[in-house]
Scaffold this motif. Structure first.
Motif, PDB file in Angstrom:
ATOM      1  N   LEU A   1       1.361  -0.937   0.386  1.00 40.64           N
ATOM      2  CA  LEU A   1       0.032  -0.255   0.246  1.00 40.64           C
ATOM      3  C   LEU A   1       0.881   1.311  -0.211  1.00 40.64           C
ATOM      4  O   LEU A   1       0.401   2.272  -0.379  1.00 40.64           O
ATOM      5  N   PHE A   2       2.221   1.228   1.087  1.00 37.47           N
ATOM      6  CA  PHE A   2       2.626   2.613   0.762  1.00 37.47           C
ATOM      7  C   PHE A   2       3.112   2.661  -0.924  1.00 37.47           C
ATOM      8  O   PHE A   2       2.894   4.139  -1.387  1.00 37.47           O
ATOM      9  N   SER A   3       3.441   2.391  -1.739  1.00 34.66           N
ATOM     10  CA  SER A   3       3.712   2.560  -3.696  1.00 34.66           C
ATOM     11  C   SER A   3       2.741   1.920  -4.033  1.00 34.66           C
ATOM     12  O   SER A   3       2.903   2.547  -5.781  1.00 34.66           O
ATOM     13  N   ARG A   4       1.741   1.036  -3.742  1.00 35.23           N
ATOM     14  CA  ARG A   4       0.640   0.904  -5.000  1.00 35.23           C
ATOM     15  C   ARG A   4       1.281  -0.647  -5.775  1.00 35.23           C
ATOM     16  O   ARG A   4       0.873  -0.864  -6.811  1.00 35.23           O
ATOM     17  N   LYS A   5       2.899  -0.954  -5.583  1.00 34.30           N
ATOM     18  CA  LYS A   5       2.898  -1.311  -6.109  1.00 34.30           C
ATOM     19  C   LYS A   5       2.493  -3.596  -6.496  1.00 34.30           C
ATOM     20  O   LYS A   5       2.723  -3.446  -5.020  1.00 34.30           O
ATOM     21  N   ILE A   6       2.221  -3.653  -7.383  1.00 37.89           N
ATOM     22  CA  ILE A   6       2.604  -4.787  -7.311  1.00 37.89           C
ATOM     23  C   ILE A   6       3.736  -5.989  -6.971  1.00 37.89           C
ATOM     24  O   ILE A   6       4.511  -5.924  -7.829  1.00 37.89           O
ATOM     25  N   ILE A   7       3.745  -6.566  -5.771  1.00 39.10           N
ATOM     26  CA  ILE A   7       4.869  -6.912  -5.436  1.00 39.10           C
ATOM     27  C   ILE A   7       4.828  -8.731  -5.592  1.00 39.10           C
ATOM     28  O   ILE A   7       6.310  -9.427  -5.563  1.00 39.10           O
ATOM     29  N   ALA A   8       3.945  -9.353  -5.510  1.00 38.34           N
ATOM     30  CA  ALA A   8       3.671 -10.542  -6.252  1.00 38.34           C
ATOM     31  C   ALA A   8       2.346 -10.997  -6.567  1.00 38.34           C
ATOM     32  O   ALA A   8       1.131 -10.268  -6.594  1.00 38.34           O
ATOM     33  N   TRP A   9       2.500 -11.865  -7.820  1.00 38.88           N
ATOM     34  CA  TRP A   9       1.359 -12.433  -8.049  1.00 38.88           C
ATOM     35  C   TRP A   9       1.459 -13.658  -8.862  1.00 38.88           C
ATOM     36  O   TRP A   9       2.737 -13.554  -8.979  1.00 38.88           O
ATOM     37  N   THR A  10       0.163 -13.654  -8.827  1.00 41.24           N
ATOM     38  CA  THR A  10       0.397 -15.465  -9.550  1.00 41.24           C
ATOM     39  C   THR A  10      -1.029 -15.621 -10.854  1.00 41.24           C
ATOM     40  O   THR A  10      -2.104 -14.883 -10.218  1.00 41.24           O
ATOM     41  N   LEU A  11      -1.724 -16.617 -11.644  1.00 43.56           N
ATOM     42  CA  LEU A  11      -2.125 -16.887 -12.388  1.00 43.56           C
ATOM     43  C   LEU A  11      -2.094 -18.440 -12.433  1.00 43.56           C
ATOM     44  O   LEU A  11      -1.723 -19.430 -13.302  1.00 43.56           O
ATOM     45  N   ALA A  12      -3.565 -18.547 -12.374  1.00 45.55           N
ATOM     46  CA  ALA A  12      -4.265 -20.388 -11.829  1.00 45.55           C
ATOM     47  C   ALA A  12      -5.661 -20.695 -12.942  1.00 45.55           C
ATOM     48  O   ALA A  12      -6.174 -19.150 -12.938  1.00 45.55           O
ATOM     49  N   ASP A  13      -5.934 -21.603 -12.972  1.00 46.63           N
ATOM     50  CA  ASP A  13      -6.880 -22.447 -13.644  1.00 46.63           C
ATOM     51  C   ASP A  13      -7.983 -22.412 -12.928  1.00 46.63           C
ATOM     52  O   ASP A  13      -8.796 -22.938 -12.674  1.00 46.63           O
ATOM     53  N   THR A  14      -7.732 -22.032 -11.332  1.00 49.03           N
ATOM     54  CA  THR A  14      -8.810 -22.282 -10.421  1.00 49.03           C
ATOM     55  C   THR A  14      -8.329 -21.727  -8.866  1.00 49.03           C
ATOM     56  O   THR A  14      -7.443 -20.626  -9.326  1.00 49.03           O
ATOM     57  N   MET A  15      -9.555 -21.657  -8.164  1.00 45.98           N
ATOM     58  CA  MET A  15      -9.354 -20.333  -6.877  1.00 45.98           C
ATOM     59  C   MET A  15      -9.064 -21.533  -5.366  1.00 45.98           C
ATOM     60  O   MET A  15      -9.073 -20.284  -4.144  1.00 45.98           O
ATOM     61  N   GLU A  16      -8.285 -22.338  -5.309  1.00 47.20           N
ATOM     62  CA  GLU A  16      -7.971 -23.148  -4.599  1.00 47.20           C
ATOM     63  C   GLU A  16      -7.146 -21.804  -3.803  1.00 47.20           C
ATOM     64  O   GLU A  16      -6.180 -21.191  -3.471  1.00 47.20           O
ATOM     65  N   VAL A  17      -7.130 -22.306  -2.347  1.00 46.44           N
ATOM     66  CA  VAL A  17      -5.679 -22.358  -1.544  1.00 46.44           C
ATOM     67  C   VAL A  17      -4.697 -22.298  -2.286  1.00 46.44           C
ATOM     68  O   VAL A  17      -3.826 -21.361  -1.988  1.00 46.44           O
ATOM     69  N   SER A  18      -4.343 -23.311  -2.288  1.00 42.92           N
ATOM     70  CA  SER A  18      -2.595 -23.239  -3.233  1.00 42.92           C
ATOM     71  C   SER A  18      -2.617 -22.269  -4.194  1.00 42.92           C
ATOM     72  O   SER A  18      -0.943 -21.781  -3.586  1.00 42.92           O
ATOM     73  N   THR A  19      -3.097 -21.648  -4.869  1.00 44.46           N
ATOM     74  CA  THR A  19      -2.634 -20.102  -5.360  1.00 44.46           C
ATOM     75  C   THR A  19      -2.083 -18.880  -4.501  1.00 44.46           C
ATOM     76  O   THR A  19      -1.956 -18.577  -4.555  1.00 44.46           O
ATOM     77  N   VAL A  20      -3.676 -18.910  -3.247  1.00 44.39           N
ATOM     78  CA  VAL A  20      -3.029 -17.853  -2.766  1.00 44.39           C
ATOM     79  C   VAL A  20      -1.869 -17.865  -1.920  1.00 44.39           C
ATOM     80  O   VAL A  20      -0.892 -16.993  -1.686  1.00 44.39           O
ATOM     81  N   ILE A  21      -1.495 -19.312  -1.699  1.00 45.91           N
ATOM     82  CA  ILE A  21      -0.840 -19.876  -0.809  1.00 45.91           C
ATOM     83  C   ILE A  21       1.227 -19.345  -1.618  1.00 45.91           C
ATOM     84  O   ILE A  21       2.504 -18.375  -1.286  1.00 45.91           O
ATOM     85  N   GLU A  22       0.683 -19.901  -3.151  1.00 50.25           N
ATOM     86  CA  GLU A  22       2.096 -19.530  -3.493  1.00 50.25           C
ATOM     87  C   GLU A  22       2.555 -18.156  -3.932  1.00 50.25           C
ATOM     88  O   GLU A  22       3.523 -17.416  -4.011  1.00 50.25           O
ATOM     89  N   THR A  23       1.433 -17.029  -4.371  1.00 47.72           N
ATOM     90  CA  THR A  23       1.405 -15.580  -3.914  1.00 47.72           C
ATOM     91  C   THR A  23       2.198 -15.405  -2.792  1.00 47.72           C
ATOM     92  O   THR A  23       3.271 -14.458  -2.889  1.00 47.72           O
ATOM     93  N   ILE A  24       1.831 -15.778  -1.638  1.00 45.93           N
ATOM     94  CA  ILE A  24       2.227 -14.763  -0.701  1.00 45.93           C
ATOM     95  C   ILE A  24       3.681 -15.347  -0.338  1.00 45.93           C
ATOM     96  O   ILE A  24       4.713 -14.542  -0.306  1.00 45.93           O
ATOM     97  N   ASN A  25       3.757 -16.547  -0.928  1.00 47.91           N
ATOM     98  CA  ASN A  25       5.132 -17.795   0.034  1.00 47.91           C
ATOM     99  C   ASN A  25       5.878 -16.280  -1.303  1.00 47.91           C
ATOM    100  O   ASN A  25       7.342 -15.860  -1.648  1.00 47.91           O
ATOM    101  N   LYS A  26       5.828 -15.872  -1.891  1.00 51.33           N
ATOM    102  CA  LYS A  26       6.390 -15.516  -3.418  1.00 51.33           C
ATOM    103  C   LYS A  26       6.650 -14.317  -3.059  1.00 51.33           C
ATOM    104  O   LYS A  26       8.304 -13.316  -2.224  1.00 51.33           O
ATOM    105  N   ALA A  27       5.819 -13.072  -1.980  1.00 52.32           N
ATOM    106  CA  ALA A  27       6.113 -11.652  -1.404  1.00 52.32           C
ATOM    107  C   ALA A  27       7.184 -12.163  -0.605  1.00 52.32           C
ATOM    108  O   ALA A  27       8.065 -10.699  -0.747  1.00 52.32           O
ATOM    109  N   ASN A  28       6.834 -13.281   0.306  1.00 48.40           N
ATOM    110  CA  ASN A  28       8.070 -13.394   1.277  1.00 48.40           C
ATOM    111  C   ASN A  28       9.462 -13.523   1.162  1.00 48.40           C
ATOM    112  O   ASN A  28       9.976 -12.791   1.034  1.00 48.40           O
TER     113      ASN A  28
END
Length: 297
Positions: free
Chosen positions: A158-185
């Motif tokens: 939110l400080f810079s409005r920068k997209i620091i991590a993103w993923t694109l998947a063919d489902t909305m499963e939990v694994s997608t958001v876990i992959e994204t937060i792991n990328k961000a970390n």
């Protein structure tokens, strides 16, 4: 007068192979002096400046992937030394037939979870933290392709409005958001106190999400109130409005290429943002780093 002469001279050019200039001018009723005055006419300084400004407006507009409106274009023109008002830029753009893309109002599509009593809104619409890695926000949006929907999950600082991590998947499963937060970390590598804000979707109240964010303060939007997560919601509207909606997206691979081009080659690095004092997110964060280093010296 000159407009009439111009039209007649153009007509003479069309049939110039069969009729001499003198003969055509006589037929059209144009004097030789008037014709010479037309040929030797000089563009006034004010008109020349207007045409030059319009060329710059077109270049800025095209460089922005035809997304910037009058406010941003005015800022860039002034930054380059041009003295011009936003009203004039808006007028020129209207004459040129160009305009910023329109944002379609968005609505919430997330259902409330069964854990609503445990989900607290720590962020409370405080969208302007004083440093990077103080508040991240995240959300999922759908993208239509000829092969079916794919789902874009992004995390924004939110400080810079920068997209620091993103993923694109063919489902909305939990694994997608876990992959994204792991990328961000992995990208940010921060141990600072951090708030991670999301809506109340099932992915964000899952045990896997809680484990992945155990060192963070989890914050959740109020029930049925999407404005608590307005910044990331607005970004998802932005990427569709400014870019994705222009294409007939074939499949997930095509969608990935388009998302990559917009986020990594434009939004984070080039696109100016009023929140960032008309800098790109990358530039805004680099400025913060330089100021912090000077303050610590």
């Amino acid at each position: 007068m000159y407009t009439e002469v111009s039209a007649k001279v153009e007509a003479s050019k069309v049939t110039g192979r069969r009729v001499s200039t003198s003969g055509m001018l006589k037929i059209l009723g144009v004097s030789r002096s008037g014709y010479r005055a037309f040929l030797n006419r000089k563009v006034s300084p004010s008109k020349q400046r207007k045409e030059n400004v319009k060329k710059e407006i077109q270049k800025i507009y095209d460089d922005s992937k035809q997304n910037y409106g009058a406010p941003k274009i005015t800022h860039i023109l002034r930054k380059s030394g041009e003295t011009i008002s936003q009203r004039t830029v808006s007028k020129y753009m209207h004459e040129m037939g160009i305009k910023a893309q329109w944002i379609k109002p968005w609505t919430t599509t997330t259902r409330d979870s069964d854990f609503s009593d445990e989900l607290h809104n720590i962020l409370d619409e405080q969208f302007n933290p004083e440093r990077p890695n103080a508040v991240w926000c995240t959300d999922i949006t759908y993208i239509w392709t000829q092969d079916g929907f794919v789902y874009l999950n992004c995390i924004m600082d939110l400080f810079s409005r920068k997209i620091i991590a993103w993923t694109l998947a063919d489902t909305m499963e939990v694994s997608t958001v876990i992959e994204t937060i792991n990328k961000a970390n992995a990208i940010r590598k921060t141990d600072l106190p951090l708030i991670i804000h999301s809506d109340r979707g099932s992915q964000y109240v899952s045990n896997a999400w809680r484990a992945a964010t155990e060192k963070m303060q989890r914050s959740y939007s109020h029930k049925g109130y999407p404005y608590d997560n307005a910044c990331i919601e607005s970004f998802h509207s932005l990427i569709k409005r400014e870019w994705l909606n222009r294409f007939n997206i074939r499949n997930q691979r095509h969608a990935y290429r388009l998302v990559f081009e917009y986020i990594e080659a434009f939004y984070n690095t080039i696109r100016i943002h009023s929140h960032c004092d008309y800098m790109s997110p990358d530039e805004f964060e680099k400025l913060y780093e330089r100021v912090s280093e000077l303050s610590a010296a």
